[in-house]
Design an enzyme around this catalytic site. Structure first.
Site, PDB file in Angstrom:
ATOM      1  CG  ASP A 124      -1.810  -1.148   1.372  1.00 20.57           C
ATOM      2  OD1 ASP A 124      -2.883  -1.121   0.770  1.00 20.57           O
ATOM      3  OD2 ASP A 124      -1.458  -2.109   2.095  1.00 20.57           O
ATOM      4  NE  ARG A 132       0.996  -0.453   4.215  1.00 18.90           N
ATOM      5  CZ  ARG A 132       0.130   0.048   5.080  1.00 18.90           C
ATOM      6  NH1 ARG A 132       0.531   0.916   5.994  1.00 18.90           N
ATOM      7  NH2 ARG A 132      -1.131  -0.321   5.060  1.00 18.90           N
ATOM      8  NE  ARG A 192      -5.968   5.543   3.429  1.00 16.54           N
ATOM      9  CZ  ARG A 192      -6.541   4.375   3.723  1.00 16.54           C
ATOM     10  NH1 ARG A 192      -7.252   4.245   4.840  1.00 16.54           N
ATOM     11  NH2 ARG A 192      -6.438   3.358   2.891  1.00 16.54           N
ATOM     12  CE  LYS A 222      -5.639   0.549  -0.856  1.00 14.78           C
ATOM     13  NZ  LYS A 222      -4.583   1.041   0.067  1.00 14.78           N
ATOM     14  CG  HIS A 223     -11.272   1.393   0.538  1.00 14.86           C
ATOM     15  ND1 HIS A 223     -10.830   2.669   0.792  1.00 14.86           N
ATOM     16  CD2 HIS A 223     -10.282   0.561   0.957  1.00 14.86           C
ATOM     17  CE1 HIS A 223      -9.627   2.616   1.353  1.00 14.86           C
ATOM     18  NE2 HIS A 223      -9.271   1.343   1.464  1.00 14.86           N
ATOM     19  CG  HIS A 235      -8.243  -0.459  10.305  1.00 13.03           C
ATOM     20  ND1 HIS A 235      -8.400   0.705   9.596  1.00 13.03           N
ATOM     21  CD2 HIS A 235      -7.328  -1.189   9.629  1.00 13.03           C
ATOM     22  CE1 HIS A 235      -7.595   0.687   8.541  1.00 13.03           C
ATOM     23  NE2 HIS A 235      -6.945  -0.454   8.541  1.00 13.03           N
ATOM     24  CG  ASP A 317      -9.799  -3.013   3.200  1.00 10.36           C
ATOM     25  OD1 ASP A 317      -8.593  -3.295   3.334  1.00 10.36           O
ATOM     26  OD2 ASP A 317     -10.261  -1.901   3.517  1.00 10.36           O
TER      27      ASP A 317
END
Length: 623
Positions: A124, A132, A192, A222-223, A235, A317
């Site tokens: 990602d 990352r 984001r 996404k998403h 999450h 996801d």
């Protein structure tokens, strides 16, 4: 450590599984559809299933102190898992990626462990808040690009991400985010997103993809069906988006329709959208819950695949996120995700030790037994595996090892980092300025910095020191950590801390209703007639929760944060560029280092959403 020989390996020892030689692979590239059909016809059930599973291995075992040990180099256990379970994909995270040589070597070894076709190696690298690579060109993030309004810069960002990722051996990047951030209280998307304007989101995302596709790196939007209008984080929870279908089509859907023709894949959202699927499920507590899009056949198959005619890969996801695991049995939810229309199941479980491999083995056994009972499931697994194989062949995914020396010349090169700084400078947005900025420096200057984290203060001080050197002045920087959303510091204490200071920086971070300590700092500065600037260091909405602010800039990110594992990194380019807009030299000739040019890519509304305080497109200059 005990070696595990999975039972399924006994089923599949005499099937298709063999590493495809490079010369044969290149021949398959010439006729990918026909080759995919021939390959799938010879595959065992386990081999097909392996193609649609994407695992992460962030840790493996413990170190000498009993702490989890990051998985940064291949070992026999993981090599065996990749080979024996015929895995088709691996996703890597920050824990796996130490530096450029280590990353290249790890990916090279992962590819060598494959049992048949090349692996998708994904990550990602969105830029900004979600990055990352520890060593790499992060770029200032999507909302910063939205503030520049430049499709050209978005394409350059994509090109650099593609060049660096492909040099390391990655062939799949999970981005760009095309969620429309039309809820300023969104806790998980925010910066984001490019914007709350679906047209701008689509334009910049398409340009980014055009850039990254200069290199052999696939992209995933996404998403789906849209994650921008949530008030809880998937999450940890399962949010519901209560909008009607017409509103969804006008906002959330538009960027997907604009960008899906050039994208390779679409990632689902663990969100409930009753207007698209109003069925309910019973969760593990026996409670009725809405059907999340990831598990919804009406959303993924009927709408995305059949109505919108998307023919790329659909992937979930992460299936180990709380929205799924807190509500549904693991194996059942994975089966349901496949039946719903997903081609790749992302992170079905945490792989970290021998016990987790036993769970993976149990998942294979479960799905094989279910596929025997359910022809639809069996067909879905075959169809998805064939689509994955076709994509690998059509996109010419290669397992060939990458060269460390070449990667080191590319990743985080000076030219890439210079462009990163240029883009972040173009993004800085001056939201309010009542004759505070640019602050005219003296030869000696006392500056007070407030934020709610010590590393943030240290980062600000580091770049203030650089500015002092460029202006040939002296900064005496004091800093204080205050939890800005709390009510635990009185006005008298703040007045003592700022006494004698020439300039105050208040770095806020995603404020919510009634941030008492932050307001007390502003009130104390105003009472003492000390100029103060609020730096909205992540989302630009903080000024909506404060009063009597005389100067405010938005920088669109200061910290990258992997919410699944509490791993942080500093986005230095954003704060560097923001600080460089604040000052002019002692000569008083407006010799600023950076003039703010950014325009808000989102509306800033009152906390109750009743009115717009600062509209999209707003942005001041100091000239």
């Amino acid at each position: 450590m005990k070696k595990i020989i999975p039972a399924i390996f006994l089923f599949s020892a005499c099937t298709y599984a063999e590493v495809v030689p490079d010369t044969q692979l290149k021949g398959m590239w010439k006729s990918p559809q026909m080759s995919a059909e021939k390959i799938i016809a010879k595959m065992s059930f386990e081999e097909k299933l392996g193609q649609i599973i994407m695992l992460d291995v962030r840790y493996w075992g413990d170190d000498n102190h009993g702490n989890k040990k990051p998985f940064t180099e291949i070992n026999d256990d993981i090599s065996k898992v990749i080979h024996d379970y015929h895995l088709g994909s691996i996703i890597l995270f920050r824990e796996n990626l130490i530096d450029t040589p280590q990353t290249v070597e790890l990916i090279n070894h992962l590819q060598r462990a494959r049992s048949n076709l090349p692996l998708f190696i994904s990550t990602d690298q969105e830029g900004g808040y979600v990055t990352r690579l520890r060593v790499g060109t992060e770029m200032p993030g999507n909302m910063a690009l939205g503030a520049t309004g430049s499709a050209k810069l978005a394409q350059q960002v994509g090109s650099i991400h593609g060049y660096e990722l492909s040099s390391l051996g990655f062939n799949f990047n999970f981005g760009p985010v095309v969620d429309v951030n039309n809820n300023q209280n969104n806790p998980v998307i925010g910066v984001r997103s490019y914007s709350d304007d679906p047209v701008l989101v689509g334009e910049l995302a398409r340009s980014y993809i055009n850039g990254i596709h200069k290199y052999n790196v696939l992209t995933s939007l996404k998403h789906f069906p849209g994650h921008g209008n949530v008030s809880s984080d998937t999450h940890f929870a399962l949010p519901t988006i209560n909008i009607d279908k017409a509103a969804w089509q006008q906002v959330e859907l538009k960027p997907f329709v604009e960008v899906m023709p050039v994208s390779d894949a679409i990632m689902t959202a663990h969100v409930v959208v009753p207007a698209l699927d109003d069925t309910t499920l019973t969760n593990i507590k026996g409670e009725p819950v809405g059907t999340p899009a990831t598990l919804s056949k009406p959303i993924l198959t009927d709408i995305l695949r059949n109505q919108l005619k998307f023919d790329g890969l659909i992937l979930t996801d992460a299936m180990d996120m709380g929205a799924i695991t807190h509500n549904f049995d693991r194996n059942w939810s994975i089966k349901q995700a496949i039946l719903a229309g997903n081609d790749i199941v992302l992170m079905p479980m945490e792989i970290k030790d021998s016990a987790s491999i036993e769970q993976l083995n149990a998942l294979y056994d479960y799905l094989k037994a279910e596929a025997v009972k359910n022809p639809e499931l069996n067909q879905r697994i075959q169809d998805s595996a064939q689509r994955v194989i076709y994509t690998k062949l059509n996109k010419r995914i290669s397992p060939m090892p990458h060269d460390v020396a070449m990667a080191e010349k590319v990743v985080a090169s000076k030219s890439h980092k210079d462009l990163e700084n240029f883009i972040s400078e173009q993004a800085i947005t001056l939201i309010k300025n009542d004759n505070v900025l640019p602050y005219r420096l003296n030869k000696q200057n006392k500056i007070m910095v407030f934020s709610d984290e010590k590393p943030r203060n240290e980062l600000i001080k580091k770049h203030l020191d650089d500015i002092a050197n460029e202006f040939n002045v002296t900064f005496d920087v004091k800093n204080q950590v205050i939890k800005l959303d709390k009510d635990d510091i009185n006005a008298e204490d703040i007045a003592k801390q700022i006494q004698g200071q020439n300039f105050i920086i208040l770095a806020t971070y995603n404020l919510k209703l009634n941030p008492v300590n932050a307001q007390r700092v502003i009130d104390a500065a105003n009472k003492a007639n000390i100029p103060l600037v609020v730096i909205s260091s992540r989302n630009p909405y903080d000024i909506a929760y404060l009063s009597a602010v005389k100067a405010n800039i938005a920088i669109y990110g200061i910290t990258g944060f992997d919410v699944t594992n509490n791993v942080r990194n500093s986005l230095e380019t954003n704060i560097r560029s923001g600080l460089r807009t604040l000052f002019q030299g002692p000569e008083g000739k407006l010799n600023v280092l950076v003039e703010p040019h950014g325009k808000l890519p989102v509306d800033i509304k009152t906390p109750d959403n009743s009115q717009i305080l600062y509209p999209r497109g707003h942005g001041l200059t100091t000239l």
